[in-house]
Design a protein around this motif. Structure first.
Motif, PDB file in Angstrom:
ATOM      1  N   ASP A  61      53.276  53.486 109.113  1.00  0.00           N
ATOM      2  CA  ASP A  61      53.972  52.272 108.684  1.00  0.00           C
ATOM      3  C   ASP A  61      53.097  51.566 107.651  1.00  0.00           C
ATOM      4  O   ASP A  61      51.911  51.338 107.890  1.00  0.00           O
ATOM      5  CB  ASP A  61      54.175  51.303 109.860  1.00  0.00           C
ATOM      6  N   GLU A  62      53.677  51.211 106.512  1.00  0.00           N
ATOM      7  CA  GLU A  62      52.950  50.450 105.493  1.00  0.00           C
ATOM      8  C   GLU A  62      53.178  48.962 105.760  1.00  0.00           C
ATOM      9  O   GLU A  62      54.311  48.512 105.910  1.00  0.00           O
ATOM     10  CB  GLU A  62      53.452  50.803 104.099  1.00  0.00           C
ATOM     11  N   ILE A  63      52.097  48.190 105.825  1.00  0.00           N
ATOM     12  CA  ILE A  63      52.185  46.748 106.048  1.00  0.00           C
ATOM     13  C   ILE A  63      52.344  46.074 104.689  1.00  0.00           C
ATOM     14  O   ILE A  63      51.447  46.106 103.864  1.00  0.00           O
ATOM     15  CB  ILE A  63      50.928  46.198 106.760  1.00  0.00           C
ATOM     16  N   ILE A  64      53.497  45.471 104.455  1.00  0.00           N
ATOM     17  CA  ILE A  64      53.787  44.825 103.170  1.00  0.00           C
ATOM     18  C   ILE A  64      53.426  43.347 103.212  1.00  0.00           C
ATOM     19  O   ILE A  64      52.800  42.820 102.295  1.00  0.00           O
ATOM     20  CB  ILE A  64      55.263  45.019 102.800  1.00  0.00           C
ATOM     21  N   SER A  65      53.844  42.657 104.281  1.00  0.00           N
ATOM     22  CA  SER A  65      53.536  41.235 104.420  1.00  0.00           C
ATOM     23  C   SER A  65      53.575  40.857 105.896  1.00  0.00           C
ATOM     24  O   SER A  65      54.108  41.589 106.728  1.00  0.00           O
ATOM     25  CB  SER A  65      54.514  40.367 103.629  1.00  0.00           C
ATOM     26  N   VAL A  66      52.983  39.685 106.180  1.00  0.00           N
ATOM     27  CA  VAL A  66      53.002  39.144 107.535  1.00  0.00           C
ATOM     28  C   VAL A  66      53.375  37.669 107.425  1.00  0.00           C
ATOM     29  O   VAL A  66      52.809  36.942 106.612  1.00  0.00           O
ATOM     30  CB  VAL A  66      51.629  39.271 108.233  1.00  0.00           C
ATOM     31  N   THR A  67      54.339  37.248 108.246  1.00  0.00           N
ATOM     32  CA  THR A  67      54.719  35.839 108.302  1.00  0.00           C
ATOM     33  C   THR A  67      54.174  35.252 109.599  1.00  0.00           C
ATOM     34  O   THR A  67      54.410  35.783 110.685  1.00  0.00           O
ATOM     35  CB  THR A  67      56.248  35.671 108.230  1.00  0.00           C
ATOM     36  N   HIS A  68      53.413  34.163 109.439  1.00  0.00           N
ATOM     37  CA  HIS A  68      52.801  33.463 110.572  1.00  0.00           C
ATOM     38  C   HIS A  68      52.974  31.973 110.346  1.00  0.00           C
ATOM     39  O   HIS A  68      52.673  31.464 109.277  1.00  0.00           O
ATOM     40  CB  HIS A  68      51.311  33.829 110.663  1.00  0.00           C
ATOM     41  N   ASP A  69      53.496  31.279 111.340  1.00  0.00           N
ATOM     42  CA  ASP A  69      53.737  29.831 111.232  1.00  0.00           C
ATOM     43  C   ASP A  69      54.571  29.477 110.009  1.00  0.00           C
ATOM     44  O   ASP A  69      54.307  28.483 109.326  1.00  0.00           O
ATOM     45  CB  ASP A  69      52.416  29.056 111.191  1.00  0.00           C
ATOM     46  N   GLY A  70      55.553  30.299 109.686  1.00  0.00           N
ATOM     47  CA  GLY A  70      56.453  30.014 108.571  1.00  0.00           C
ATOM     48  C   GLY A  70      55.897  30.331 107.195  1.00  0.00           C
ATOM     49  O   GLY A  70      56.580  30.130 106.194  1.00  0.00           O
ATOM     50  N   VAL A  71      54.669  30.825 107.129  1.00  0.00           N
ATOM     51  CA  VAL A  71      54.054  31.167 105.843  1.00  0.00           C
ATOM     52  C   VAL A  71      53.951  32.684 105.757  1.00  0.00           C
ATOM     53  O   VAL A  71      53.450  33.337 106.669  1.00  0.00           O
ATOM     54  CB  VAL A  71      52.653  30.536 105.705  1.00  0.00           C
ATOM     55  N   THR A  72      54.435  33.231 104.647  1.00  0.00           N
ATOM     56  CA  THR A  72      54.376  34.678 104.436  1.00  0.00           C
ATOM     57  C   THR A  72      53.170  35.027 103.578  1.00  0.00           C
ATOM     58  O   THR A  72      52.963  34.443 102.516  1.00  0.00           O
ATOM     59  CB  THR A  72      55.665  35.195 103.774  1.00  0.00           C
ATOM     60  N   TYR A  73      52.381  35.963 104.070  1.00  0.00           N
ATOM     61  CA  TYR A  73      51.184  36.431 103.374  1.00  0.00           C
ATOM     62  C   TYR A  73      51.419  37.865 102.910  1.00  0.00           C
ATOM     63  O   TYR A  73      51.651  38.752 103.738  1.00  0.00           O
ATOM     64  CB  TYR A  73      49.972  36.394 104.310  1.00  0.00           C
ATOM     65  N   ASP A  74      51.378  38.089 101.598  1.00  0.00           N
ATOM     66  CA  ASP A  74      51.457  39.447 101.079  1.00  0.00           C
ATOM     67  C   ASP A  74      50.159  40.162 101.415  1.00  0.00           C
ATOM     68  O   ASP A  74      49.071  39.593 101.264  1.00  0.00           O
ATOM     69  CB  ASP A  74      51.663  39.449  99.565  1.00  0.00           C
ATOM     70  N   ILE A  75      50.275  41.376 101.861  1.00  0.00           N
ATOM     71  CA  ILE A  75      49.087  42.153 102.202  1.00  0.00           C
ATOM     72  C   ILE A  75      48.688  42.948 100.959  1.00  0.00           C
ATOM     73  O   ILE A  75      49.309  43.946 100.622  1.00  0.00           O
ATOM     74  CB  ILE A  75      49.346  43.069 103.419  1.00  0.00           C
ATOM     75  N   GLN A  76      47.663  42.448 100.292  1.00  0.00           N
ATOM     76  CA  GLN A  76      47.160  43.071  99.070  1.00  0.00           C
ATOM     77  C   GLN A  76      45.958  43.973  99.338  1.00  0.00           C
ATOM     78  O   GLN A  76      45.724  44.922  98.602  1.00  0.00           O
ATOM     79  CB  GLN A  76      46.736  41.996  98.057  1.00  0.00           C
TER      80      GLN A  76
END
Length: 126
Positions: A61-76
């Motif tokens: 599985d490729e991790i593209i982004s993670v949303t935590h507490d309503g904020v989405t973080y792109d995984i660069q």
């Protein structure tokens, strides 16, 4: 990291995803808008360490982004996931946008001791 400086009860709480991540490739990317160069890595699940995570993640599985507490973080970068996990508290909800077999999907979970993604670390030396 939570520490009480007047006490010897020093500990750190962090969330552990229960999967081993790896990098498939790493490339330099030019941001046309800011004229800066940054590194973009493809971060993927290499191994599932906790059996509770098998129903959420699959190897590759490729991790593209993670949303935590309503904020989405792109995984660069590889470390983006572990840096984010330091912010997660027990009971927090997380949404992982992943690419699995060429398809984009979301994996939603709640940080809890039952899923073994939230743990107390008592091995810090100060």
């Amino acid at each position: 990291v939570r520490a009480n400086c007047s006490s010897t009860d020093l500990h750190a709480d962090r969330s552990c995803l229960g999967v081993e991540l790896a990098v498939a490739d790493s490339v330099a990317v030019l941001d046309d808008e800011t004229q800066t160069i940054y590194i973009k890595e493809t971060v993927f699940v290499d191994e599932i360490k906790k059996s509770a995570m098998m129903s959420y993640f699959k190897v590759n599985d490729e991790i593209i982004s993670v949303t935590h507490d309503g904020v989405t973080y792109d995984i660069q970068r590889y470390y983006d996931v572990s840096d984010l996990m330091w912010r997660v508290n027990e009971g927090d909800s997380l949404t992982f946008k992943i690419k699995r077999n060429g398809q984009i999907t979301n994996v939603q979970l709640t940080a809890s001791n039952n899923l073994s993604i939230y743990e107390n670390i008592n091995s810090w030396t100060w």
